[in-house]
Design a protein around this motif. Sequence first.
Motif, PDB file in Angstrom:
ATOM      1  N   LEU A 109      -3.117 -11.956  13.348  1.00 30.68           N
ATOM      2  CA  LEU A 109      -2.684 -12.556  11.910  1.00 30.68           C
ATOM      3  C   LEU A 109      -3.715 -12.767  10.863  1.00 30.68           C
ATOM      4  CD1 LEU A 109      -0.558 -13.300  10.082  1.00 30.68           C
ATOM      5  CD2 LEU A 109      -0.666 -15.724  10.796  1.00 30.68           C
ATOM      6  N   LEU A 110      -4.818 -13.243  11.393  1.00 29.30           N
ATOM      7  CA  LEU A 110      -6.158 -13.740  10.656  1.00 29.30           C
ATOM      8  C   LEU A 110      -6.814 -12.368  10.261  1.00 29.30           C
ATOM      9  CD1 LEU A 110      -7.701 -16.548  12.996  1.00 29.30           C
ATOM     10  CD2 LEU A 110      -6.324 -17.113  10.725  1.00 29.30           C
ATOM     11  N   LEU A 111      -6.806 -11.351  11.161  1.00 27.01           N
ATOM     12  CA  LEU A 111      -7.463 -10.191  10.821  1.00 27.01           C
ATOM     13  C   LEU A 111      -6.680  -9.523   9.535  1.00 27.01           C
ATOM     14  CD1 LEU A 111      -8.790  -8.804  14.145  1.00 27.01           C
ATOM     15  CD2 LEU A 111     -10.025  -9.857  12.249  1.00 27.01           C
ATOM     16  N   ALA A 112      -5.301  -9.487   9.772  1.00 26.16           N
ATOM     17  CA  ALA A 112      -4.376  -8.909   8.829  1.00 26.16           C
ATOM     18  C   ALA A 112      -4.244  -9.557   7.528  1.00 26.16           C
ATOM     19  CB  ALA A 112      -3.050  -8.718   9.293  1.00 26.16           C
ATOM     20  N   GLU A 113      -4.605 -10.829   7.466  1.00 26.18           N
ATOM     21  CA  GLU A 113      -4.741 -11.686   6.303  1.00 26.18           C
ATOM     22  C   GLU A 113      -5.847 -11.137   5.715  1.00 26.18           C
ATOM     23  OE1 GLU A 113      -4.001 -15.801   7.384  1.00 26.18           O
ATOM     24  OE2 GLU A 113      -1.826 -15.550   7.077  1.00 26.18           O
ATOM     25  N   GLN A 114      -7.288 -11.160   6.344  1.00 23.09           N
ATOM     26  CA  GLN A 114      -8.285 -10.613   5.901  1.00 23.09           C
ATOM     27  C   GLN A 114      -8.488  -9.407   5.194  1.00 23.09           C
ATOM     28  OE1 GLN A 114     -11.477 -10.654   8.978  1.00 23.09           O
ATOM     29  NE2 GLN A 114     -12.951 -10.096   7.254  1.00 23.09           N
ATOM     30  N   GLU A 115      -7.451  -8.487   5.766  1.00 26.21           N
ATOM     31  CA  GLU A 115      -7.551  -7.119   5.221  1.00 26.21           C
ATOM     32  C   GLU A 115      -6.775  -7.242   4.015  1.00 26.21           C
ATOM     33  OE1 GLU A 115      -5.528  -3.043   6.182  1.00 26.21           O
ATOM     34  OE2 GLU A 115      -6.183  -4.296   7.900  1.00 26.21           O
ATOM     35  N   LEU A 116      -5.669  -8.023   3.907  1.00 24.28           N
ATOM     36  CA  LEU A 116      -5.076  -8.268   2.478  1.00 24.28           C
ATOM     37  C   LEU A 116      -5.998  -8.600   1.597  1.00 24.28           C
ATOM     38  CD1 LEU A 116      -2.375  -7.942   1.101  1.00 24.28           C
ATOM     39  CD2 LEU A 116      -1.806 -10.525   1.945  1.00 24.28           C
ATOM     40  N   LEU A 117      -6.619  -9.768   1.823  1.00 26.70           N
ATOM     41  CA  LEU A 117      -7.434 -10.326   0.848  1.00 26.70           C
ATOM     42  C   LEU A 117      -8.617  -9.163   0.405  1.00 26.70           C
ATOM     43  CD1 LEU A 117      -8.362 -12.849  -0.537  1.00 26.70           C
ATOM     44  CD2 LEU A 117      -9.577 -13.526   1.362  1.00 26.70           C
ATOM     45  N   ASP A 118      -8.962  -8.484   1.359  1.00 28.88           N
ATOM     46  CA  ASP A 118      -9.864  -7.421   0.793  1.00 28.88           C
ATOM     47  C   ASP A 118      -9.446  -6.614  -0.171  1.00 28.88           C
ATOM     48  OD1 ASP A 118     -12.106  -8.804   2.519  1.00 28.88           O
ATOM     49  OD2 ASP A 118     -11.692  -7.093   4.195  1.00 28.88           O
ATOM     50  N   VAL A 119      -8.238  -5.921  -0.009  1.00 27.43           N
ATOM     51  CA  VAL A 119      -7.502  -5.232  -0.830  1.00 27.43           C
ATOM     52  C   VAL A 119      -7.101  -5.800  -2.134  1.00 27.43           C
ATOM     53  CG1 VAL A 119      -5.295  -4.020  -1.284  1.00 27.43           C
ATOM     54  CG2 VAL A 119      -6.390  -3.598   1.220  1.00 27.43           C
ATOM     55  N   GLN A 120      -6.972  -7.118  -2.125  1.00 27.51           N
ATOM     56  CA  GLN A 120      -6.572  -7.849  -3.360  1.00 27.51           C
ATOM     57  C   GLN A 120      -7.781  -8.028  -4.340  1.00 27.51           C
ATOM     58  OE1 GLN A 120      -4.923 -11.266  -1.940  1.00 27.51           O
ATOM     59  NE2 GLN A 120      -2.867 -10.544  -2.072  1.00 27.51           N
ATOM     60  N   ILE A 121      -8.875  -8.281  -3.548  1.00 28.89           N
ATOM     61  CA  ILE A 121     -10.198  -8.248  -4.209  1.00 28.89           C
ATOM     62  C   ILE A 121     -10.543  -6.986  -4.933  1.00 28.89           C
ATOM     63  CG2 ILE A 121     -12.677  -8.563  -3.799  1.00 28.89           C
ATOM     64  CD1 ILE A 121     -12.073 -10.929  -1.813  1.00 28.89           C
ATOM     65  N   ALA A 122     -10.314  -5.808  -3.956  1.00 31.04           N
ATOM     66  CA  ALA A 122     -10.725  -4.479  -4.308  1.00 31.04           C
ATOM     67  C   ALA A 122     -10.135  -4.109  -5.692  1.00 31.04           C
ATOM     68  CB  ALA A 122     -10.624  -3.605  -3.209  1.00 31.04           C
ATOM     69  N   LEU A 123      -8.936  -4.680  -5.590  1.00 30.16           N
ATOM     70  CA  LEU A 123      -8.022  -4.159  -6.806  1.00 30.16           C
ATOM     71  C   LEU A 123      -8.062  -5.170  -8.227  1.00 30.16           C
ATOM     72  CD1 LEU A 123      -4.700  -3.329  -4.815  1.00 30.16           C
ATOM     73  CD2 LEU A 123      -6.457  -1.774  -6.054  1.00 30.16           C
ATOM     74  N   LEU A 124      -8.948  -6.145  -8.155  1.00 26.13           N
ATOM     75  CA  LEU A 124      -9.175  -7.023  -9.176  1.00 26.13           C
ATOM     76  C   LEU A 124      -9.532  -6.446 -10.451  1.00 26.13           C
ATOM     77  CD1 LEU A 124     -10.348 -10.446  -7.617  1.00 26.13           C
ATOM     78  CD2 LEU A 124      -7.948  -9.771  -8.754  1.00 26.13           C
ATOM     79  N   ASP A 125     -10.633  -5.629 -10.104  1.00 30.62           N
ATOM     80  CA  ASP A 125     -11.297  -4.984 -11.564  1.00 30.62           C
ATOM     81  C   ASP A 125     -11.187  -3.717 -11.570  1.00 30.62           C
ATOM     82  OD1 ASP A 125     -12.447  -4.169  -9.189  1.00 30.62           O
ATOM     83  OD2 ASP A 125     -14.721  -4.480  -9.901  1.00 30.62           O
ATOM     84  N   ARG A 126      -9.868  -3.112 -11.065  1.00 31.22           N
ATOM     85  CA  ARG A 126      -9.833  -1.737 -11.303  1.00 31.22           C
ATOM     86  C   ARG A 126      -8.145  -1.767 -11.837  1.00 31.22           C
ATOM     87  NH1 ARG A 126     -11.576  -0.131  -5.112  1.00 31.22           N
ATOM     88  NH2 ARG A 126     -13.647  -0.323  -5.783  1.00 31.22           N
ATOM     89  N   PRO A 127      -8.016  -0.616 -12.608  1.00 29.05           N
ATOM     90  CA  PRO A 127      -6.594  -0.352 -12.853  1.00 29.05           C
ATOM     91  C   PRO A 127      -5.610  -0.027 -11.792  1.00 29.05           C
ATOM     92  CG  PRO A 127      -8.103   1.485 -13.593  1.00 29.05           C
ATOM     93  CD  PRO A 127      -8.726   0.486 -13.194  1.00 29.05           C
ATOM     94  N   VAL A 128      -4.578  -0.461 -11.827  1.00 28.41           N
ATOM     95  CA  VAL A 128      -3.649  -0.138 -10.730  1.00 28.41           C
ATOM     96  C   VAL A 128      -3.063   1.120 -10.401  1.00 28.41           C
ATOM     97  CG1 VAL A 128      -1.699  -1.209  -9.346  1.00 28.41           C
ATOM     98  CG2 VAL A 128      -2.917  -2.465 -10.724  1.00 28.41           C
TER      99      VAL A 128
END
Length: 88
Positions: A34-53
Amino acid sequence: MKNIAALQTAVTGTLPDIEPTDAELAAIELEEPLLLAEQELLDVQIALLDRPVTTLGKRRLRRAANKVLAARVEVANRTSTVRAGEAA
């Protein structure tokens, strides 16, 4: 001259053993997927912050969120199985 002394005991005393117990380590290992999955989700969210969806970005985000949900279900099922096993 008066000596000033503490009127209360120290709040942070020295702890004789500050290492995690075996039960705490087992709980961490149980929740590791669960911790690793949440970390992966956070990484994706951070990567998408400054890009167009984009379609690919939405797909990555959805997959990461689904992975977190699956990991939560797995951890919950393991926890309930462990508790049922302990009660028996």
